[in-house]
Design a protein around this motif. Structure first.
Motif, short mmCIF file in Angstrom:
data_model
loop_
_atom_site.label_atom_id
_atom_site.label_comp_id
_atom_site.label_asym_id
_atom_site.label_seq_id
_atom_site.Cartn_x
_atom_site.Cartn_y
_atom_site.Cartn_z
N ARG A 108 0.83 -1.19 0.00
CA ARG A 108 0.00 0.00 0.00
C ARG A 108 0.87 1.25 0.00
N PRO A 109 1.42 1.62 -1.16
CA PRO A 109 2.24 2.84 -1.21
C PRO A 109 1.40 4.07 -0.87
N ALA A 110 2.05 5.09 -0.35
CA ALA A 110 1.36 6.31 0.07
C ALA A 110 1.09 7.19 -1.15
N ILE A 111 0.06 6.82 -1.89
CA ILE A 111 -0.35 7.56 -3.09
C ILE A 111 -1.81 7.92 -2.94
N GLU A 112 -2.14 9.19 -3.14
CA GLU A 112 -3.52 9.63 -2.98
C GLU A 112 -4.42 9.02 -4.05
N ARG A 113 -5.71 8.94 -3.73
CA ARG A 113 -6.68 8.40 -4.68
C ARG A 113 -6.69 9.26 -5.96
N GLY A 114 -6.54 8.61 -7.07
CA GLY A 114 -6.52 9.31 -8.35
C GLY A 114 -5.15 9.82 -8.75
N GLY A 115 -4.16 9.63 -7.89
CA GLY A 115 -2.82 10.12 -8.18
C GLY A 115 -1.91 9.04 -8.73
N ALA A 116 -0.72 9.45 -9.16
CA ALA A 116 0.28 8.52 -9.68
C ALA A 116 1.58 8.73 -8.92
N GLY A 117 2.27 7.63 -8.62
CA GLY A 117 3.52 7.70 -7.87
C GLY A 117 4.74 7.59 -8.77
N PHE A 118 5.80 8.29 -8.39
CA PHE A 118 7.03 8.28 -9.17
C PHE A 118 8.22 8.12 -8.23
N PRO B 15 6.69 7.51 -2.63
CA PRO B 15 7.19 8.17 -3.84
C PRO B 15 6.69 9.62 -3.95
N HIS B 16 7.29 10.36 -4.87
CA HIS B 16 6.66 11.61 -5.27
C HIS B 16 5.32 11.25 -5.91
N THR B 17 4.35 12.13 -5.80
CA THR B 17 3.06 11.85 -6.43
C THR B 17 2.58 13.06 -7.21
N VAL B 18 1.83 12.77 -8.25
CA VAL B 18 1.13 13.79 -9.03
C VAL B 18 -0.33 13.39 -9.05
N GLY B 19 -1.19 14.29 -8.56
CA GLY B 19 -2.60 13.95 -8.46
C GLY B 19 -3.48 15.17 -8.43
N PRO B 20 -4.76 14.98 -8.19
CA PRO B 20 -5.71 16.10 -8.19
C PRO B 20 -5.35 17.21 -7.20
N ALA B 21 -4.71 16.86 -6.08
CA ALA B 21 -4.39 17.87 -5.07
C ALA B 21 -3.16 18.68 -5.42
N GLY B 22 -2.31 18.14 -6.29
CA GLY B 22 -1.08 18.83 -6.65
C GLY B 22 0.08 17.85 -6.75
N ILE B 23 1.29 18.36 -6.61
CA ILE B 23 2.50 17.55 -6.62
C ILE B 23 3.00 17.41 -5.18
N ARG B 24 3.12 16.18 -4.75
CA ARG B 24 3.65 15.92 -3.41
C ARG B 24 5.08 15.42 -3.57
N VAL B 25 6.03 16.16 -3.00
CA VAL B 25 7.43 15.78 -3.11
C VAL B 25 7.90 15.22 -1.78
N ARG B 26 8.69 14.17 -1.85
CA ARG B 26 9.13 13.47 -0.65
C ARG B 26 10.62 13.21 -0.72
N ILE C 273 13.64 18.43 -7.65
CA ILE C 273 13.62 17.05 -7.15
C ILE C 273 14.27 16.12 -8.17
N TRP C 274 14.61 14.93 -7.67
CA TRP C 274 15.05 13.85 -8.55
C TRP C 274 13.87 12.89 -8.76
N VAL C 275 13.67 12.46 -10.00
CA VAL C 275 12.65 11.46 -10.33
C VAL C 275 13.31 10.42 -11.22
#
Length: 222
Positions: A42-52, A112-123, A206-208
Motif C-alpha cells: 500500500r504505497p502512500a499515493i492519494e486516490r486518483g494520483g500517480a507515484g514516481f 514516492p513523489h506523487t502527481v494527483g488532483p491535489a497537486g505535486i507531493r514531493v518526498r 527534485i530527482w525522479v
C-alpha cells in the motif's frame, strides 16, 4: 540577570533536546510504518494520483548495506556467544540496525513523489513530505542539475528584486525536475534552523527516476 540568562539557556537546551527526541521517535515510527506499507503493498499515493520513484540511484547501496548488516549479525554472535552480557546487547543492536536499514529501503519504495488532483507531493527519505498545490505552481520543467556534495538544501539565488530561494531534494547530488512557484510558498521541512521548520521557497527541485512519465502526468493537470 546572569541567573535569568542561565535559566533561559537551560530551558532552551531542554527544548532542543526534546525536539531531537521527538524527531528520533517520529523517524522510528516512520520506519515501521514503511515496512507495514511495503508488506501490505500500500504505497502512500492519494486516490486518483500517480507515484514516481526516486530510489534507483541509491538502491544498490541500500541493498549492500542491508546484506552486510544481515551477515554481521551471525558473525558477531559467533564471536561473542560465550559472553551473554555482550552477546545479547549486540544481537539486539544488530537486529535493530538491520530493521532500520530495511525500513529505510521500504520508505523509498512506498513514499514516492506523487502527481494527483491535489497537486505535486514531493518526498525525501523518512521525513520530508511537501504538498505543492496546483494553484501555487507556475511551471514544471525537466532540467538536470548536479551540485557539489554536502550542498545546502535551501539555496538562495540572485539579489534584490531577483532574489529567490530554492528547495533542492537531491538524490546523489542530482535533481532533474524544477517546479517554479507562483509566489513565495511556505513549506514545512524536518529539523530546525536555516534548513528546517517552516521555510518560504520560490522553487523546488527534485530527482525522479522516470522524468518523462512524470512530466506526462503533470501535463494532464497543467
Amino acid at each position: 540577570m546572569s541567573t535569568a540568562v542561565g535559566t533561559d539557556r537551560a530551558a532552551s537546551g531542554l527544548r532542543g533536546a526534546w525536539e531531537v527526541v521527538k524527531r528520533a521517535l517520529r523517524m522510528e515510527l516512520a520506519i515501521y510504518a514503511s515496512i507495514g506499507r511495503f508488506i501490505a503493498r500500500r504505497p502512500a499515493i492519494e486516490r486518483g494520483g500517480a507515484g514516481f520513484g526516486y530510489h534507483r540511484p541509491v538502491l544498490t547501496v541500500l541493498i549492500i548495506f542491508i546484506v552486510l548488516s544481515a551477515v554481521e549479525i551471525p558473525i558477531f554472535d559467533l564471536v561473542v556467544h560465550r559472553w551473554p552480557a555482550v552477546r545479547i546487547p549486540l544481537l539486539v543492536l544488530g537486529i535493530w540496525g538491520l530493521t532500520w536499514m530495511f525500513g529505510l529501503l521500504c520508505a523509498y519504495l512506498v513514499r514516492p513523489h506523487t502527481v494527483g488532483p491535489a497537486g505535486i507531493r514531493v518526498r525525501a527519505g523518512l521525513e520530508t513530505d511537501v504538498l505543492l498545490q496546483w494553484d501555487d505552481i507556475a511551471s514544471v520543467a525537466r532540467r538536470l542539475r548536479v551540485d557539489e556534495p554536502k550542498s545546502p538544501k535551501i539555496v538562495e539565488t540572485g539579489d534584490g528584486a531577483d532574489a529567490a530561494r530554492m528547495l533542492l531534494l537531491r538524490v546523489n547530488n542530482e535533481t532533474v525536475i524544477e517546479i517554479e512557484l507562483e509566489r513565495p510558498t511556505p513549506v514545512l521541512l524536518p529539523g530546525h534552523g536555516a534548513a528546517g521548520g517552516a521555510q518560504l521557497v520560490d522553487a523546488v527541485r527534485i530527482w525522479v527516476d522516470d522524468p518523462t512519465a512524470f512530466m506526462d502526468e503533470v501535463r494532464t493537470y497543467l
